[in-house]
Design a protein around this motif. Sequence first.
Motif, PDB file in Angstrom:
ATOM      1  N   PRO A  46      36.006  64.748  23.812  1.00 43.57           N
ATOM      2  CA  PRO A  46      34.998  64.493  22.772  1.00 43.57           C
ATOM      3  C   PRO A  46      34.013  63.420  23.204  1.00 43.57           C
ATOM      4  CG  PRO A  46      37.084  63.472  22.187  1.00 43.57           C
ATOM      5  CD  PRO A  46      37.356  64.284  23.417  1.00 43.57           C
ATOM      6  N   THR A  47      32.857  63.437  22.552  1.00 42.59           N
ATOM      7  CA  THR A  47      31.784  62.507  22.907  1.00 42.59           C
ATOM      8  C   THR A  47      31.607  61.393  21.882  1.00 42.59           C
ATOM      9  OG1 THR A  47      30.131  63.844  21.747  1.00 42.59           O
ATOM     10  CG2 THR A  47      30.554  64.380  24.048  1.00 42.59           C
ATOM     11  N   ALA A  48      32.503  61.293  20.929  1.00 44.33           N
ATOM     12  CA  ALA A  48      32.291  60.359  19.817  1.00 44.33           C
ATOM     13  C   ALA A  48      32.144  58.922  20.287  1.00 44.33           C
ATOM     14  CB  ALA A  48      33.449  60.476  18.819  1.00 44.33           C
ATOM     15  N   SER A  49      32.915  58.505  21.280  1.00 44.11           N
ATOM     16  CA  SER A  49      32.882  57.109  21.711  1.00 44.11           C
ATOM     17  C   SER A  49      31.765  56.819  22.702  1.00 44.11           C
ATOM     18  CB  SER A  49      34.234  56.737  22.340  1.00 44.11           C
ATOM     19  OG  SER A  49      34.507  57.578  23.437  1.00 44.11           O
ATOM     20  N   SER A  50      31.128  57.844  23.241  1.00 41.47           N
ATOM     21  CA  SER A  50      30.070  57.644  24.232  1.00 41.47           C
ATOM     22  C   SER A  50      28.684  57.892  23.672  1.00 41.47           C
ATOM     23  CB  SER A  50      30.296  58.568  25.436  1.00 41.47           C
ATOM     24  OG  SER A  50      31.549  58.345  26.019  1.00 41.47           O
ATOM     25  N   LEU A  51      28.589  58.617  22.588  1.00 44.76           N
ATOM     26  CA  LEU A  51      27.295  59.014  22.047  1.00 44.76           C
ATOM     27  C   LEU A  51      26.762  57.946  21.094  1.00 44.76           C
ATOM     28  CD1 LEU A  51      25.523  61.639  22.251  1.00 44.76           C
ATOM     29  CD2 LEU A  51      26.446  62.235  20.013  1.00 44.76           C
ATOM     30  N   PRO A  52      25.476  57.633  21.166  1.00 45.70           N
ATOM     31  CA  PRO A  52      24.888  56.700  20.183  1.00 45.70           C
ATOM     32  C   PRO A  52      25.031  57.242  18.763  1.00 45.70           C
ATOM     33  CG  PRO A  52      23.412  57.013  22.049  1.00 45.70           C
ATOM     34  CD  PRO A  52      24.506  58.028  22.208  1.00 45.70           C
ATOM     35  N   MET A  53      25.028  56.342  17.810  1.00 46.42           N
ATOM     36  CA  MET A  53      25.276  56.733  16.425  1.00 46.42           C
ATOM     37  C   MET A  53      24.106  57.497  15.824  1.00 46.42           C
ATOM     38  SD  MET A  53      28.308  55.771  15.952  1.00 46.42           S
ATOM     39  CE  MET A  53      28.378  56.090  14.190  1.00 46.42           C
ATOM     40  N   SER A  54      22.883  57.231  16.286  1.00 44.50           N
ATOM     41  CA  SER A  54      21.713  57.871  15.684  1.00 44.50           C
ATOM     42  C   SER A  54      20.646  58.050  16.754  1.00 44.50           C
ATOM     43  CB  SER A  54      21.165  57.016  14.533  1.00 44.50           C
ATOM     44  OG  SER A  54      20.724  55.762  15.012  1.00 44.50           O
ATOM     45  N   ALA A  55      19.589  58.760  16.376  1.00 41.60           N
ATOM     46  CA  ALA A  55      18.482  58.982  17.301  1.00 41.60           C
ATOM     47  C   ALA A  55      17.779  57.667  17.627  1.00 41.60           C
ATOM     48  CB  ALA A  55      17.493  59.987  16.712  1.00 41.60           C
ATOM     49  N   ASP A  56      17.633  56.797  16.642  1.00 40.02           N
ATOM     50  CA  ASP A  56      16.978  55.511  16.896  1.00 40.02           C
ATOM     51  C   ASP A  56      17.797  54.664  17.871  1.00 40.02           C
ATOM     52  OD1 ASP A  56      14.908  56.183  15.209  1.00 40.02           O
ATOM     53  OD2 ASP A  56      15.849  55.262  13.448  1.00 40.02           O
ATOM     54  N   ALA A  57      19.130  54.695  17.732  1.00 38.12           N
ATOM     55  CA  ALA A  57      19.970  53.945  18.665  1.00 38.12           C
ATOM     56  C   ALA A  57      19.862  54.513  20.075  1.00 38.12           C
ATOM     57  CB  ALA A  57      21.424  53.962  18.194  1.00 38.12           C
ATOM     58  N   ALA A  58      19.774  55.830  20.188  1.00 36.56           N
ATOM     59  CA  ALA A  58      19.625  56.443  21.507  1.00 36.56           C
ATOM     60  C   ALA A  58      18.270  56.104  22.122  1.00 36.56           C
ATOM     61  CB  ALA A  58      19.794  57.952  21.397  1.00 36.56           C
ATOM     62  N   VAL A  59      17.220  56.114  21.302  1.00 36.02           N
ATOM     63  CA  VAL A  59      15.882  55.775  21.812  1.00 36.02           C
ATOM     64  C   VAL A  59      15.851  54.325  22.298  1.00 36.02           C
ATOM     65  CG1 VAL A  59      13.473  55.434  21.115  1.00 36.02           C
ATOM     66  CG2 VAL A  59      14.685  57.521  20.456  1.00 36.02           C
ATOM     67  N   ALA A  60      16.570  53.437  21.605  1.00 32.78           N
ATOM     68  CA  ALA A  60      16.599  52.032  22.024  1.00 32.78           C
ATOM     69  C   ALA A  60      17.294  51.844  23.363  1.00 32.78           C
ATOM     70  CB  ALA A  60      17.296  51.188  20.951  1.00 32.78           C
ATOM     71  N   MET A  61      18.093  52.820  23.781  1.00 35.00           N
ATOM     72  CA  MET A  61      18.822  52.718  25.050  1.00 35.00           C
ATOM     73  C   MET A  61      18.047  53.312  26.219  1.00 35.00           C
ATOM     74  SD  MET A  61      22.573  53.841  23.594  1.00 35.00           S
ATOM     75  CE  MET A  61      23.366  53.749  25.190  1.00 35.00           C
ATOM     76  N   ILE A  62      16.881  53.884  25.971  1.00 35.20           N
ATOM     77  CA  ILE A  62      16.146  54.571  27.029  1.00 35.20           C
ATOM     78  C   ILE A  62      15.793  53.628  28.167  1.00 35.20           C
ATOM     79  CG2 ILE A  62      13.960  55.712  27.572  1.00 35.20           C
ATOM     80  CD1 ILE A  62      14.062  57.064  24.872  1.00 35.20           C
ATOM     81  N   ASP A  63      15.279  52.457  27.845  1.00 33.29           N
ATOM     82  CA  ASP A  63      14.782  51.549  28.877  1.00 33.29           C
ATOM     83  C   ASP A  63      15.889  51.040  29.788  1.00 33.29           C
ATOM     84  OD1 ASP A  63      11.755  50.892  28.166  1.00 33.29           O
ATOM     85  OD2 ASP A  63      12.869  51.017  26.288  1.00 33.29           O
TER      86      ASP A  63
END
Length: 634
Positions: free
Chosen positions: A417-434
């Motif tokens: 499963p990806t639950a522990s590796s995936l960001p909680m939301s789209a905004d959290a994932a976007v903040a990790m781009i840089d």
Amino acid sequence: MGDMRIRTGKGLFVPTIARHILAAAACAPLLLHSVAGAADRYYYEAAPAGPMPNGQPLADAVGLRPAPWLEMVDPYAETPAAVPVQVAAAAPAIVPADPAKVETPVPPAMAQASVAPVDATPVSVAPTSVAQADAAPAAVPAADPAPVAAAPAAAPEAAAPAPAAPEAQDKPVAMAAVADPAQAPPVQADISASSAPVPTSIADAMTPAAVPPPGAQESLRNAIVEALKSNPEIQIALARQDDAKYGVDEARAGYMPHLDMAVAIGGEFNDPALGDITKLRRGEGIVTLSQNLWDFGTTINDIKRARADYRSAQWSTRERIEAISFDITTSYMTLLQNQKLVELAEQQITAHEKILKMVKIQNELGLTTPADVSRAKARLENVQADLLDRKSALEQARESYRRLTNHLPGIAVDLPPTASSLPMSADAAVAMIDDHSPRMAQAVEDRRSLDRQRASQTGTFFPRIGFQAQGNWKDDVQGATGVNRDARAMVTLTYSFFNGGADIAIRNRINARLREADYELDRRRREVEQDIRIDFNALEAARAKMATIDAEIGSSEKVVDLYAQQFREGRRTVFDLLDSQQILFAARANQIANNTAKMLSEYRVLQKLGGLFDLVSSGEPLPQIVMPAPRSGK
């Protein structure tokens, strides 16, 4: 005309220091050539074919971290040496305001199913527990019928299993789940005993593999590793990465002393204004030792530019690994989906056979008509035809998987499963781009390389200060002067006053490239952000459908049981019974397809953030994937 002569013997005198310099200069090329040749032979021929040492992360195996000497504390480095950090204990990432002045982290060590780079400050995400590694199914070689027919008596001996090597018998795979990732030791996994031999060339790696034995499970991690070895794009990226790594050595040479030697002998015609015309055999030798003392930042900025190019090549390799991992994972998920649909169709056939048996019993009791029996048989034949279609789709999925991995798969199993590796939301994932996106990090390093190139070129507007020691030996130079020898040591200052405006033109060109790099950064960030938001929209839609589908399946199961009971009582028709069964299996098929779509959306997000291979490999280290280049004519 004068005499032609060569001075030898005691006339040929070179100072002691010059003789030592000449001897060292004569031996140095031979010594360096021998060392370089031995290193090249070891690197390309004698390198071990098995996996890398236990606990080595993916980044080390493919060169995604700098060499150890690059990680040493350098007084001229822009950032200190990289120190691995645990994802669970890290603070939220801070997006740099100026990407040209902040170092992009070296690509992450792929362990504990984490998406965090090694020396970045990632968003706090709990890593997954380490799962038991999938055992790679051993390829079964096809039997050669000729030897069997010629010597049938030797068949029992040949069929006897060969004893395992003592080393392989005593090396169990050690994979343990850890409760506290911050205190967890490195994952130890000894897979040397079960690793397939590494092919000697890309052409050998592309040889079709044997059909897996019945019941063997397909290891997605092993399939990805073998695909990386045989993929030309990965090998090209690794070669470019080595090229950039040696570019750092080349830039560092600007701080090293340079030793040059020149020896010349030949005839000379000399017609001086005063004196006689001479025709002599002249000879001369020069040994020069030069050392750069200060160049106003040209050399150090060349080193920083080379380091940025090296990190860009590392991120490019990581991006290709993630892309290939996603392609193979997508094919693997399609294979798994078709396997489940075939199993579901077989269950549906079993259910319809029970219904047909029930209808026949009711017909014998006079509660149904022969037409009802015919309807049940027709529906059963329809489900059997559907099973054939799904088996055909499964074979197509197997062939698609073989096209990517060059071998037929075994039985696909559920992925972690990806639950522990995936960001909680789209905004959290976007903040990790840089801090996490390989595509974004590569553009940042390219921009930083141009910035260092501009700083290096600025040094050409200033003088250079250096040290030079030189020894000269001359024999009959410009007339019958005999043997002359001199030695000197000087501090030199060189300055270019005017070169036609070339320096200014080069600086303007670099400024234009920097402006292009800024727009490239903005374009890539928009693309990655847009892809992540689209994937999260699909993910949210799939998650929202899960509850509806589960409720539909629960209701359909109750309806099937209730209709079967009412059919026995004569209150329901065959149509009601068959339709309820069809609705139930259609809902289950929809559940399988929705789960596959949800997981693929999650994997796409992890791919954009550079953490997909970490997840599918369950934290196992990546073995050596650099393959020898194919030789033409062989």
